[in-house]
Design an enzyme around this catalytic site. Structure first.
Site, PDB file in Angstrom:
ATOM      1  N   HIS A  28       0.705  -1.351   0.003  1.00  0.00           N
ATOM      2  CA  HIS A  28      -0.167  -0.109  -0.120  1.00  0.00           C
ATOM      3  C   HIS A  28       0.905   1.437  -0.076  1.00  0.00           C
ATOM      4  O   HIS A  28       0.471   2.392   0.167  1.00  0.00           O
ATOM      5  CB  HIS A  28      -1.132  -0.127   1.335  1.00  0.00           C
ATOM      6  CG  HIS A  28      -2.273  -0.998   1.073  1.00  0.00           C
ATOM      7  ND1 HIS A  28      -1.890  -2.449   0.842  1.00  0.00           N
ATOM      8  CD2 HIS A  28      -3.495  -0.882   1.028  1.00  0.00           C
ATOM      9  CE1 HIS A  28      -3.048  -2.831   1.052  1.00  0.00           C
ATOM     10  NE2 HIS A  28      -4.047  -2.134   0.820  1.00  0.00           N
ATOM     11  N   ASP A  70      -4.461  -3.143  11.939  1.00  0.00           N
ATOM     12  CA  ASP A  70      -4.622  -2.884  10.398  1.00  0.00           C
ATOM     13  C   ASP A  70      -5.070  -4.031   9.623  1.00  0.00           C
ATOM     14  O   ASP A  70      -4.250  -4.813   9.473  1.00  0.00           O
ATOM     15  CB  ASP A  70      -3.515  -1.998   9.860  1.00  0.00           C
ATOM     16  CG  ASP A  70      -3.875  -1.366   8.574  1.00  0.00           C
ATOM     17  OD1 ASP A  70      -5.083  -1.590   8.077  1.00  0.00           O
ATOM     18  OD2 ASP A  70      -3.251  -0.807   7.943  1.00  0.00           O
ATOM     19  N   MET A  71      -6.487  -4.270   9.721  1.00  0.00           N
ATOM     20  CA  MET A  71      -6.612  -5.434   9.089  1.00  0.00           C
ATOM     21  C   MET A  71      -7.803  -5.607   7.950  1.00  0.00           C
ATOM     22  O   MET A  71      -8.651  -4.550   8.044  1.00  0.00           O
ATOM     23  CB  MET A  71      -7.116  -6.705  10.179  1.00  0.00           C
ATOM     24  CG  MET A  71      -8.180  -6.137  11.019  1.00  0.00           C
ATOM     25  SD  MET A  71      -8.833  -7.296  12.225  1.00  0.00           S
ATOM     26  CE  MET A  71     -10.020  -8.166  11.224  1.00  0.00           C
ATOM     27  N   TRP A  86     -17.826 -17.243   7.659  1.00  0.00           N
ATOM     28  CA  TRP A  86     -19.083 -16.456   7.735  1.00  0.00           C
ATOM     29  C   TRP A  86     -19.018 -15.177   8.608  1.00  0.00           C
ATOM     30  O   TRP A  86     -19.753 -14.116   8.463  1.00  0.00           O
ATOM     31  CB  TRP A  86     -20.410 -17.340   8.166  1.00  0.00           C
ATOM     32  CG  TRP A  86     -20.294 -18.041   9.301  1.00  0.00           C
ATOM     33  CD1 TRP A  86     -20.676 -17.747  10.686  1.00  0.00           C
ATOM     34  CD2 TRP A  86     -19.880 -19.382   9.553  1.00  0.00           C
ATOM     35  NE1 TRP A  86     -20.380 -18.458  11.694  1.00  0.00           N
ATOM     36  CE2 TRP A  86     -19.675 -19.761  10.813  1.00  0.00           C
ATOM     37  CE3 TRP A  86     -19.208 -20.171   8.589  1.00  0.00           C
ATOM     38  CZ2 TRP A  86     -19.180 -20.960  11.488  1.00  0.00           C
ATOM     39  CZ3 TRP A  86     -19.054 -21.489   9.054  1.00  0.00           C
ATOM     40  CH2 TRP A  86     -18.855 -21.793  10.611  1.00  0.00           C
ATOM     41  N   LYS A  87     -18.235 -15.300   9.752  1.00  0.00           N
ATOM     42  CA  LYS A  87     -18.230 -13.957  10.744  1.00  0.00           C
ATOM     43  C   LYS A  87     -17.592 -12.825   9.919  1.00  0.00           C
ATOM     44  O   LYS A  87     -17.887 -11.964  10.408  1.00  0.00           O
ATOM     45  CB  LYS A  87     -17.410 -14.505  12.030  1.00  0.00           C
ATOM     46  CG  LYS A  87     -18.184 -15.565  12.580  1.00  0.00           C
ATOM     47  CD  LYS A  87     -17.414 -15.977  13.826  1.00  0.00           C
ATOM     48  CE  LYS A  87     -18.027 -16.961  14.643  1.00  0.00           C
ATOM     49  NZ  LYS A  87     -17.327 -17.472  15.956  1.00  0.00           N
ATOM     50  N   GLY A 144       1.188  -4.115  15.451  1.00  0.00           N
ATOM     51  CA  GLY A 144       2.257  -3.075  15.401  1.00  0.00           C
ATOM     52  C   GLY A 144       3.453  -3.060  15.746  1.00  0.00           C
ATOM     53  O   GLY A 144       4.475  -2.314  15.628  1.00  0.00           O
TER      54      GLY A 144
END
Length: 335
Positions: free
Chosen positions: A45, A174-175, A226-227, A306
């Site tokens: 990114h 951060d996911m 599914w979660k 982190g």
């Protein structure tokens, strides 16, 4: 990989931003956010994302002259319109405003519509943590993740950031909603390396560690099955509803045209409820307990979200930031 001094990376990105039409402080900040992301080891990114950003500027999806505008406010919540300006600049401004609201009122939130990809979402969690604030922020995306029970991309791989301030090193989660982000899949695919755990399905419907096969099928595996797909759905709902913007199913399917996203930024001032010493003691006790737990592999001690970022930041500032030689040459040749 080529190692480049951080100052050289930042300078090259500044010039590249100016070539795209950004001016003055806006060019400097946009370049810094890209450079810091790369410095911190989020290569997918950072610099690696720049060619797509440049393509979106050139095709008109990103307006480099547009700035975010507040269009509504109620108490500690504000609604902003990003006017499809650079996503990282819009997000940075939104989090800065969220921080100001939280410092004034104890809590603050900004819902941002009509914006673009914010690049590394963690940048805005780190920003809030530097001001001593808890933060949560997320963005919707184009539909690129199957809802559970279908093979069709239905929900967004909506990144979620949660940050906790800590003097010895902030905790920043951060996911994405998939086991691996599409940027990470692309990186593994380019290296022809297997994923460490299954990350999605191939075209025959089999779970696989082959990143290229997952890219081909477009069937990334949601975290928690599914979660994860359910979490992606509700994040999309809240961001679009509060921002008054587009939902995932309304966004273009072409990644180079992915404009008009909805995002939410939330910050909380914990010192309104406890002294800094009390708060620091709690977080240190939790991290000490984590670090003292026996790992399955002695060579892989347990880390908080982190922690690896801080390690990579120090290493890359000392040794130089890893960049792909072809991309580095491309950016410097274009100036």
């Amino acid at each position: 990989m080529l190692r480049v001094p951080y100052a050289d990376l930042y300078s090259a990105l500044q010039k590249a931003m100016q070539q795209l039409g950004l001016q003055g402080d806006r060019a400097d900040l946009c370049a810094r956010l890209f450079a810091e992301t790369t410095r911190d080891g989020v290569y997918t990114h950072g610099l690696n994302r720049f060619p797509r950003f440049a393509a979106m500027v050139r095709n008109g999806s990103v307006d480099v002259t547009a700035e975010p505008e507040r269009i509504a406010a109620f108490g500690s919540i504000e609604r902003w319109d990003g006017h499809r300006g650079p996503g990282n600049l819009n997000a940075y401004a939104a989090m800065q405003r969220t921080i100001a609201l939280a410092k004034e009122n104890g809590i603050g939130a900004v819902a941002l519509a009509n914006t673009n990809h914010w690049m590394r979402g963690g940048s805005y969690g780190w920003l809030a943590a530097e001001h001593g604030l808890f933060s949560l922020c997320w963005s919707n995306t184009l539909p690129n993740l199957p809802a559970w029970g279908t093979a069709a991309p239905t929900v967004g791989n909506n990144p979620l950031v949660i940050a906790v301030p800590r003097p010895k090193g902030h905790v920043v989660l951060d996911m994405a909603m998939s086991q691996f982000s599409y940027g990470t899949l692309a990186a593994y695919s380019k290296r022809n390396a297997p994923l460490p755990v299954p990350g999605g399905y191939d075209t025959d419907g089999n779970l696989t560690t082959d990143a290229a096969a997952i890219e081909e099928s477009q069937r990334a595996l949601p975290i928690g099955y599914w979660k994860g797909s359910s979490l992606a759905l509700v994040l999309d709902m809240i961001a679009a509803m509060l921002a008054g913007g587009l939902a995932t199913h309304q966004l273009p399917l072409d990644p180079t045209l992915e404009a008009g996203q909805s995002q939410l930024f939330l910050a909380i001032n914990p010192t309104r409820l406890g002294t800094p010493d009390e708060l620091d003691r709690i977080v240190e006790d939790i991290i000490t307990n984590l670090h003292d737990t026996t790992p399955l592999d002695p060579a892989k001690p347990l880390r908080y979200p982190g922690e690896q970022t801080l390690h990579l930041r120090e290493e890359n500032l000392r040794l130089g930031v890893p960049v792909e030689p072809e991309l580095w040459q491309q950016i410097n040749t274009a100036q």
